[in-house]
Design a protein around this motif. Structure first.
Motif, short mmCIF file in Angstrom:
data_model
loop_
_atom_site.label_atom_id
_atom_site.label_comp_id
_atom_site.label_asym_id
_atom_site.label_seq_id
_atom_site.Cartn_x
_atom_site.Cartn_y
_atom_site.Cartn_z
N ASP A 72 0.81 -1.22 0.00
CA ASP A 72 0.00 0.00 0.00
C ASP A 72 0.85 1.27 0.00
N SER A 73 2.17 1.12 -0.04
CA SER A 73 3.06 2.28 -0.04
C SER A 73 3.83 2.41 -1.34
N THR A 74 3.29 1.86 -2.41
CA THR A 74 3.95 1.98 -3.71
C THR A 74 3.96 3.43 -4.15
N GLY A 75 5.06 3.82 -4.79
CA GLY A 75 5.20 5.17 -5.32
C GLY A 75 5.65 6.20 -4.31
N ILE A 76 5.72 5.84 -3.03
CA ILE A 76 6.12 6.78 -1.99
C ILE A 76 7.65 6.80 -1.88
N GLU A 77 8.21 8.00 -1.80
CA GLU A 77 9.67 8.15 -1.74
C GLU A 77 10.14 8.04 -0.29
N PHE A 78 10.75 6.91 0.03
CA PHE A 78 11.35 6.72 1.34
C PHE A 78 12.82 7.10 1.28
N SER A 79 13.47 7.10 2.42
CA SER A 79 14.83 7.64 2.48
C SER A 79 15.84 6.85 1.66
N THR A 80 15.67 5.55 1.55
CA THR A 80 16.67 4.73 0.86
C THR A 80 16.13 3.99 -0.36
N SER A 92 24.61 4.96 13.16
CA SER A 92 24.66 4.79 11.70
C SER A 92 25.08 6.05 10.97
N GLN A 93 25.16 7.17 11.69
CA GLN A 93 25.46 8.48 11.09
C GLN A 93 24.47 8.76 9.94
N PHE A 94 23.21 8.53 10.24
CA PHE A 94 22.16 8.72 9.25
C PHE A 94 20.93 9.30 9.94
N ASP A 95 20.40 10.40 9.38
CA ASP A 95 19.15 10.96 9.90
C ASP A 95 18.31 11.59 8.79
N GLN A 96 18.55 11.15 7.56
CA GLN A 96 17.85 11.72 6.40
C GLN A 96 16.54 11.01 6.13
N TRP A 97 15.69 10.94 7.14
CA TRP A 97 14.41 10.25 7.00
C TRP A 97 13.47 11.02 6.09
N LYS A 98 12.60 10.31 5.41
CA LYS A 98 11.60 10.95 4.54
C LYS A 98 10.20 10.49 4.97
N MET A 99 9.48 9.84 4.08
CA MET A 99 8.06 9.55 4.31
C MET A 99 7.81 8.40 5.28
N GLU A 100 8.88 7.74 5.72
CA GLU A 100 8.70 6.64 6.68
C GLU A 100 8.27 7.15 8.05
N ARG A 101 8.25 8.45 8.23
CA ARG A 101 7.71 8.99 9.48
C ARG A 101 6.20 8.76 9.57
N ASP A 102 5.53 8.77 8.43
CA ASP A 102 4.07 8.69 8.41
C ASP A 102 3.51 7.49 7.67
N TYR A 103 4.30 6.88 6.77
CA TYR A 103 3.82 5.75 5.98
C TYR A 103 4.70 4.53 6.23
N PRO A 104 4.09 3.35 6.34
CA PRO A 104 4.90 2.14 6.57
C PRO A 104 5.59 1.67 5.29
N PRO A 105 6.92 1.65 5.27
CA PRO A 105 7.61 1.14 4.07
C PRO A 105 7.54 -0.37 3.94
N PHE A 106 7.29 -1.05 5.07
CA PHE A 106 7.30 -2.51 5.08
C PHE A 106 6.08 -3.05 5.81
N LEU A 107 5.76 -4.29 5.49
CA LEU A 107 4.79 -5.03 6.31
C LEU A 107 5.49 -6.26 6.86
N ILE A 108 5.12 -6.62 8.06
CA ILE A 108 5.66 -7.81 8.72
C ILE A 108 4.48 -8.69 9.12
N TYR A 109 4.49 -9.91 8.65
CA TYR A 109 3.49 -10.88 9.10
C TYR A 109 4.11 -11.79 10.14
N ARG A 110 3.37 -11.97 11.22
CA ARG A 110 3.78 -12.88 12.29
C ARG A 110 2.76 -14.02 12.32
#
Length: 253
Positions: free
Chosen positions: A148-156, A230-248
């Motif tokens: 459901d997050s296709t087309g969204i620009e995440f940080s990596t 990690s010397q990384f803080d260039q977050w983008k849309m992952e603050r509000d949209y889930p880039p991944f889904l995890i099924y348990r």
């Protein structure tokens, strides 16, 4: 054309990718699921690639990891760069875990395997083989990019074309942003959330739950520690949209 994970150039590009986002909003939650496995027991990493996840799991928990993949090039990188006394790498063919007996592992994970699988029937076959080797009551974690997050620009990375609606099983491109290189373009497939639940149920898994974390699910103090380490803080849309889904899920006891 589907990305050939068996090609050496692809394996090396994937090795260069900074998976900080996958670590923060993916592997962290997978490891939480596997944290219920008793110490010293054997767990399965199906589709281990260059061994990044298997190595981290062995470093962070007292578990013995059986890490399998069909790509010799991926496994060569894993053995060369991520040899570990608690990780046993194996090459498999035809999706079969022929060297593992029924009910012989106490947890399993598949990370970014099914989005690279073109056939729903093959996904089910892999799930069934994992179900076979899992012990009763053992946990199973699936991690994939969120449909459901296709087309969204995440940080990596970006998965899919902005504004496009993808159909069940449709081919879909993914752009991984590599440091000081052109993007690596992957060719994967679009599987809706409910497909995972349906196939897990059909194979025989129980207690199925879907997790959809964003940065808001990470405690602020922990996030700051991740950024510093990690010397990384260039977050983008992952603050509000889930880039991944995890099924348990759990194999019925």
């Amino acid at each position: 054309m589907q990305t050939s994970w068996k090609q050496e150039v692809v394996a090396n590009q994937f090795e260069a990718y900074n998976d900080i986002l996958e670590q923060t909003l993916g592997f962290r939650f997978v490891f939480d699921i596997l944290s219920t496995v008793p110490g010293g027991k054997r767990v399965l990493d199906y589709g281990c690639g260059p061994g990044k996840v298997a190595y981290r799991l062995a470093e962070s928990m007292d578990l013995n990891v059986v890490a399998v993949d069909e790509s010799s090039n991926m496994l060569d990188i894993a053995v060369q760069k991520r040899s570990h006394p608690q990780v046993d790498y194996h090459r498999i063919e035809n999706d079969q875990l022929t060297f593992l007996e029924d009910n012989s592992v106490y947890g399993a994970m598949t990370c970014y395997v099914f989005i690279n699988t073109s056939s729903q029937e093959r996904i089910q076959r892999i799930m069934r083989e994992i179900h076979r080797v899992l012990a009763p009551g053992a946990p199973y974690a699936i991690l994939d990019t969120h449909p459901d997050s296709t087309g969204i620009e995440f940080s990596t990375f970006r998965n899919g074309v902005p504004g496009k609606k993808y159909k069940h099983g449709e081919a879909r491109q993914e752009w991984l942003h590599l440091p000081e290189r052109e993007d690596m373009i992957l060719h994967d497939f679009h599987w809706p959330k409910e497909m995972y639940r349906q196939l897990l149920q059909e194979v025989g898994f129980k207690n199925i739950e879907c997790l959809e974390p964003t940065l808001q699910h990470i405690p602020l103090g922990e996030l700051r520690e991740i950024e510093q380490a990690s010397q990384f803080d260039q977050w983008k849309m992952e603050r509000d949209y889930p880039p991944f889904l995890i099924y348990r899920a759990v194999k019925d006891a």
